[in-house]
Scaffold this active site. Sequence first.
Site, PDB file in Angstrom:
ATOM      1  N   TYR A 240      -2.573   3.368   3.817  1.00 11.28           N
ATOM      2  CA  TYR A 240      -2.877   2.060   3.227  1.00 11.28           C
ATOM      3  C   TYR A 240      -4.232   1.539   3.692  1.00 11.28           C
ATOM      4  O   TYR A 240      -4.491   0.340   3.649  1.00 11.28           O
ATOM      5  CB  TYR A 240      -1.790   1.027   3.520  1.00 11.28           C
ATOM      6  CG  TYR A 240      -0.554   1.135   2.655  1.00 11.28           C
ATOM      7  CD1 TYR A 240      -0.392   2.158   1.734  1.00 11.28           C
ATOM      8  CD2 TYR A 240       0.473   0.205   2.757  1.00 11.28           C
ATOM      9  CE1 TYR A 240       0.745   2.257   0.957  1.00 11.28           C
ATOM     10  CE2 TYR A 240       1.620   0.282   1.982  1.00 11.28           C
ATOM     11  CZ  TYR A 240       1.742   1.317   1.081  1.00 11.28           C
ATOM     12  OH  TYR A 240       2.880   1.406   0.308  1.00 11.28           O
ATOM     13  N   TYR A 442       3.850  -3.866  -8.121  1.00 12.94           N
ATOM     14  CA  TYR A 442       3.581  -3.011  -6.976  1.00 12.94           C
ATOM     15  C   TYR A 442       3.487  -1.551  -7.402  1.00 12.94           C
ATOM     16  O   TYR A 442       4.338  -1.064  -8.146  1.00 12.94           O
ATOM     17  CB  TYR A 442       4.676  -3.195  -5.936  1.00 12.94           C
ATOM     18  CG  TYR A 442       4.341  -2.626  -4.578  1.00 12.94           C
ATOM     19  CD1 TYR A 442       3.134  -2.905  -3.960  1.00 12.94           C
ATOM     20  CD2 TYR A 442       5.235  -1.807  -3.905  1.00 12.94           C
ATOM     21  CE1 TYR A 442       2.821  -2.399  -2.721  1.00 12.94           C
ATOM     22  CE2 TYR A 442       4.943  -1.294  -2.646  1.00 12.94           C
ATOM     23  CZ  TYR A 442       3.732  -1.590  -2.058  1.00 12.94           C
ATOM     24  OH  TYR A 442       3.424  -1.082  -0.822  1.00 12.94           O
ATOM     25  N   HIS A 443       2.451  -0.863  -6.915  1.00 10.03           N
ATOM     26  CA  HIS A 443       2.157   0.530  -7.238  1.00 10.03           C
ATOM     27  C   HIS A 443       1.667   0.704  -8.675  1.00 10.03           C
ATOM     28  O   HIS A 443       1.866   1.755  -9.293  1.00 10.03           O
ATOM     29  CB  HIS A 443       3.360   1.438  -6.989  1.00 10.03           C
ATOM     30  CG  HIS A 443       3.647   1.648  -5.538  1.00 10.03           C
ATOM     31  ND1 HIS A 443       4.816   2.254  -5.091  1.00 10.03           N
ATOM     32  CD2 HIS A 443       2.941   1.343  -4.419  1.00 10.03           C
ATOM     33  CE1 HIS A 443       4.800   2.298  -3.773  1.00 10.03           C
ATOM     34  NE2 HIS A 443       3.669   1.762  -3.342  1.00 10.03           N
ATOM     35  N   HIS A 542      -2.940   0.802  -5.257  1.00  9.34           N
ATOM     36  CA  HIS A 542      -2.513  -0.404  -4.554  1.00  9.34           C
ATOM     37  C   HIS A 542      -3.471  -1.575  -4.794  1.00  9.34           C
ATOM     38  O   HIS A 542      -3.863  -2.278  -3.859  1.00  9.34           O
ATOM     39  CB  HIS A 542      -2.345  -0.114  -3.065  1.00  9.34           C
ATOM     40  CG  HIS A 542      -1.167   0.751  -2.765  1.00  9.34           C
ATOM     41  ND1 HIS A 542      -1.222   2.120  -2.884  1.00  9.34           N
ATOM     42  CD2 HIS A 542       0.089   0.456  -2.365  1.00  9.34           C
ATOM     43  CE1 HIS A 542      -0.042   2.629  -2.576  1.00  9.34           C
ATOM     44  NE2 HIS A 542       0.772   1.642  -2.266  1.00  9.34           N
TER      45      HIS A 542
END
Length: 590
Positions: A240, A442-443, A542
Amino acid sequence: MVFNIKKAAGLSIQIGAASALVKGLNVAECPTATAAKAIGGNDYQICPDTDLQGTSAQQMKNCASTEDCVTLCSGTAGCEKAVYDKTKRICHIKQSTDGTLLEWVEDAQFDVIYVPKTYDVSKMGKWSDLVRLPIIPVAAYVVPEFPEPSRMLVFSSWGAANFGGASGYTQFADYNFKTGAISQRTVSNTHHDMFCPGISSLEDGRIIITGGSNAEKTSFYDPATNQFTEGPDMKIARGYQASTTLSNGNVFTIGGSYSGGRGGKNGEVFDPATNEWTLLKGADVQPMLTVDHEGIWREDNHAWLYGWKNGSVFQAGPSKAQHWYGTNGAGSVKAAAVRDDVDAMCGVNRPDYDDSAANKHAHITTIDEPDQPATVERVGDMAYARAFSNAVVLPDGTVLITGGQPTAHVFTDTDGVLTPELFNPETKTFAKMAPEAIARNYHSESLLLADGTVWSGGGGLCYVANPQASTKNCDRSVDHADGQIFSPPYLFNADGSAAARPEITGLPVSTAKVGDMFTLTMNRDAEPATSFVLVRMGSATHSINTDQRRVPLTKLPDDSGVLLPGYYYLFAVSASGTPSMAKTFRVTLK
């Protein structure tokens, strides 16, 4: 087979026979031909064997048929969408509030009733049908090729729809956005599960993918061979993190406590000439941390990094504090500005990574020389608060914002915002665009394509610890192995027809170094071009795309911090803002 049903006076419904259904499969439009007669000024239509997943404003029980549900909807003020449950005999009146999440899916238990919506494409643009992929596209990048790009690679983790653990391999899909061809491959030779990595593009066109589930690893994708090779391990294992290409062609990365240990993830730099990583002890991660209720494993994620002059990096977020990072010597960090009164983790707007309310804030940050204070201007708010949204800069300088949800809830579609917004930097305002079919939270990711359209896809993925673990608890309704392509308003005339484009017919050189002059040939019979622009080919995951950059042209800027080395789209743009089809252009240092 087509048959007619007649019910009440003034109501006739025509229903087409359904083809094979896949329960829960998202659709962008009704897959079968349907029609219903106008009632009360509304032209209701019926889509058999489909459902609109989302909040019901009312539930009317003991409804005998789909036709009766049409009548109930027509008699309810403001009802433009309803769903009839054929098993439970319930008529669900759906909310019609702008931006409300209602995802269309196949399900034989239901029939959808709706008033078809039309949008002025010259003001709100247009979405394609869904492009279905064999994997969930959590990350994506455009493949450089001459004379113009045609392919995008997307990837997930070790699973097409699952992740967890360090598996040593990654699922990829190859999408040719010109021909529509799609293929899948498993990349295992680099021993790298690339889920949740940093991504940057190098001067020579290779894509460098760092860390993630195999947190120390580095992999290279070479567009010339369409193959992956293993690179040197990073000095610090990361997941991340973000990375960015520098003015000297190196790559800087920082943060990434999701995997590979927590905290102390100072910056390091990769030199393609020596194929080595060097730790920068002076590039301290601590100043750029957010404040998150889950702690350090969330606080150093997804930095907003922009390579700039003399090997510097401007860190614009997600912390409210902005900084300059230096990559010369042992590295350095210096305060630049305070962007807002809250952090904005993961994309556009929220203080915490998860379980946190988003906001509508928007800012313009202006930078000049490294280590000098930045100027921050708060501009008008977006229409919607968005967490996990994506932003793409377009050839005309506007910025498209897609997806997101008002409160961050990872791995959900909860209250997903379907209506994109287009930011105009001249007026500093946002305009609502035509809605997407699918929540992109998300994603999810988005990228500019070579024809001036925008890819928007992904969302979901289920954590199951390792490839052998059970998937029985996975909520597949929020897995979106698909995408859509948005045609912005600049591609249309006022009457909805396709706008005339400038046409680049010849590009004598496909490669030039910073400061060079070059010529190109235009089609005199096509729409005249009034400006030219380079837009760096993107790579996204992301909600972060550190590769994208728009550079207006008269000649190539003579500073490689402004014009980072690597591959760009070259667009000619008309007076009305309509771009040409892009040509591929590579900027080199020598």
